[in-house]
Write a protein that holds these residues in place. Structure first.
Motif, short mmCIF file in Angstrom:
data_model
loop_
_atom_site.label_atom_id
_atom_site.label_comp_id
_atom_site.label_asym_id
_atom_site.label_seq_id
_atom_site.Cartn_x
_atom_site.Cartn_y
_atom_site.Cartn_z
N LEU A 101 17.26 47.70 68.63
CA LEU A 101 18.03 47.52 69.86
C LEU A 101 17.43 48.37 70.98
O LEU A 101 17.06 49.53 70.76
CB LEU A 101 19.49 47.90 69.64
CG LEU A 101 20.29 46.97 68.72
CD1 LEU A 101 21.67 47.54 68.47
CD2 LEU A 101 20.39 45.57 69.32
N ILE A 106 24.86 48.19 75.85
CA ILE A 106 25.04 47.18 74.80
C ILE A 106 26.51 47.15 74.38
O ILE A 106 27.13 48.19 74.17
CB ILE A 106 24.16 47.49 73.58
CG1 ILE A 106 22.67 47.39 73.95
CG2 ILE A 106 24.48 46.55 72.42
CD1 ILE A 106 21.73 47.76 72.82
N TYR A 113 26.15 40.96 69.73
CA TYR A 113 25.95 41.95 70.79
C TYR A 113 25.79 41.26 72.15
O TYR A 113 25.31 40.13 72.23
CB TYR A 113 24.69 42.79 70.53
CG TYR A 113 24.72 43.60 69.26
CD1 TYR A 113 25.20 44.90 69.25
CD2 TYR A 113 24.26 43.05 68.07
CE1 TYR A 113 25.22 45.65 68.08
CE2 TYR A 113 24.28 43.78 66.88
CZ TYR A 113 24.76 45.08 66.90
OH TYR A 113 24.79 45.80 65.74
N LEU A 115 23.61 42.34 75.42
CA LEU A 115 22.62 43.28 75.91
C LEU A 115 22.50 43.11 77.43
O LEU A 115 22.19 42.02 77.91
CB LEU A 115 21.25 43.02 75.26
CG LEU A 115 20.98 43.57 73.86
CD1 LEU A 115 22.02 43.11 72.86
CD2 LEU A 115 19.58 43.15 73.39
#
Length: 426
Positions: A101, A106, A113, A115
């Motif tokens: 990641l 996030i 997720y 982002l």
């Protein structure tokens, strides 16, 4: 009982504080229904998300949302300006990626997720969705600590909230993310960029949604004719396009025509609506709460925006259909530059002028020689989301200031509205 009540109160208070903080940090927010992903239209200006997409909601406005409905969720718009050169894009992943990641804000969702990245406005990635996730350069996502319909709260990843780390530059992760979403995806092929020639308008068509079997000439939008009407009719009969419209505008995630879903036009516990295809191939919406009434998708969109039920015919149906395709990301229309006076106008006059310019953009999409449009008070109220009296006063003021002008008189006997154009247009 008192403990449960206090806990709920603290969660709702936490949501309100989080919304204040994100708004203060520069994010464009919108109110969503309680434990849901769809907009809370009763709290939107004119039942439209557009005002909060274009102008960040102030702290007082955010406060008014939670004062009116303490349990609401809230969302964050993608595609908004970070600064003069960068915009916010959000990668919505439905599973954990096979790469580390990045150090950027996030959010943990119910199964994946979100982002948050910044990206140069002139180097935006192509909006694209696969089974693994989606690149969002428009639309919105649910913000933490809002409540997912499953009962799970969205939450920032540990040490990766917007307060902990700045937005990372998407260019450093572009190839990695695109390859994860779809190893066979070629960004340059996902959109058909119309040639920048005098022979063509600058309209983009999302060919990741539009049927791939369409011939190249079907996607070329000639200046004198605007969008090919045969193409518009074909889009209204295409299952993939209509499913994408329902997903992007109403968050209805069905995989096929006939699959039941909860009607986005009213609250309900069990699904009572579905998409159906007529004998002539047009895909529409059946609402079994209303005795199986059939509506075209522009009629559903119109009702969601205005709160009114109406049969749309002819040119009226066409312009709402084009606007719906634009708002759902199927097509991208060329922009008309607003007059410089727009920044000095009062807020309501500015809203009305912006909606009139959007109407001209839609009309020019199918006939680029049109630089004027009918704009009656009643239609303008529906189109802009403003109240009828506000439209009447604001339109009169815009005419007096010379920002718009009447170029063709109406005819009450023939029920024909007068036409208006921007200043310096004939």
């Amino acid at each position: 009982m008192f403990i449960i009540s206090d806990k709920k109160k603290s969660i709702n208070e936490h949501k309100k504080i989080a919304a204040y903080q994100m708004s203060a940090a520069g994010f464009n927010l919108l109110p969503l229904k309680e434990a849901d992903k769809v907009p809370e239209f009763s709290l939107l200006l004119g039942n439209s998300t557009k005002p909060y997409l274009e102008n960040k909601a102030s702290a007082n406005i955010v406060k008014s949302w939670f004062d009116s409905m303490p349990k609401i969720n809230f969302g964050v718009f993608a595609g908004t300006k970070v600064n003069d050169h960068y915009v916010l894009i959000i990668i919505d992943l439905d599973k954990r990626p096979d790469f580390g990641l990045p150090i950027t804000p996030i959010v943990k969702t119910s199964r994946g997720y979100h982002l948050y990245f910044k990206c140069r406005a002139d180097k935006l990635p192509v909006p694209h969705r696969t089974a693994r996730g989606e690149i969002k350069t428009a639309g919105y996502v649910v913000a933490p600590p809002s409540l997912h319909p499953s009962g799970i709260n969205y939450q920032w990843a540990e040490y990766l909230s917007f307060k902990d780390v700045p937005l990372a530059d998407f260019s450093n992760r572009r190839e990695q993310i695109i390859n994860f979403l779809d190893p066979n995806f070629t960004p340059s092929e996902s959109f058909n960029k119309i040639a920048n020639k005098k022979d063509y308008t600058r309209i983009n068509i999302n060919t990741s949604v539009v049927p791939s079997e369409l011939k190249k000439e079907d996607l070329e939008i000639k200046v004198k004719k605007g969008i090919n009407k045969k193409l518009l009719i074909r889009l209204s009969k295409d299952e993939k396009v209509c499913l994408e419209v329902m997903r992007n505008l109403f968050d209805v995630k069905v995989k096929r025509i006939g699959q039941a879903f909860k009607c986005p036009l009213h609250s309900e516990k069990k699904p009572s609506a579905a998409l159906y295809q007529t004998d002539d191939g047009v895909i529409g919406f059946k609402d079994f709460h209303r005795a199986g009434s059939f509506y075209t998708l522009p009629e559903v969109y119109y009702q969601a925006r205005t709160g009114k039920q109406r049969d749309l015919k002819g040119a009226t149906s066409l312009i709402w259909w084009i606007r719906m395709l634009k708002d759902s990301g199927i097509i991208e229309l060329p922009k008309i530059m607003p007059p410089k006076e727009i920044n000095q106008l009062p807020e309501k006059q500015k809203e009305l002028l912006s909606s009139f310019i959007e109407l001209l953009e839609v009309r020019q999409a199918y006939n680029t020689e049109q630089d004027s449009a009918p704009f009656s008070h009643r239609f303008a109220a529906d189109w802009s989301g403003l109240k009828y009296d506000t439209v009447r006063y604001s339109k009169t003021a815009l005419i007096k200031k010379g920002v718009i002008k009447k170029v063709e008189a109406g005819d009450k006997e023939k029920r024909k509205a007068g036409k208006f154009s921007l200043k310096n247009k004939q």
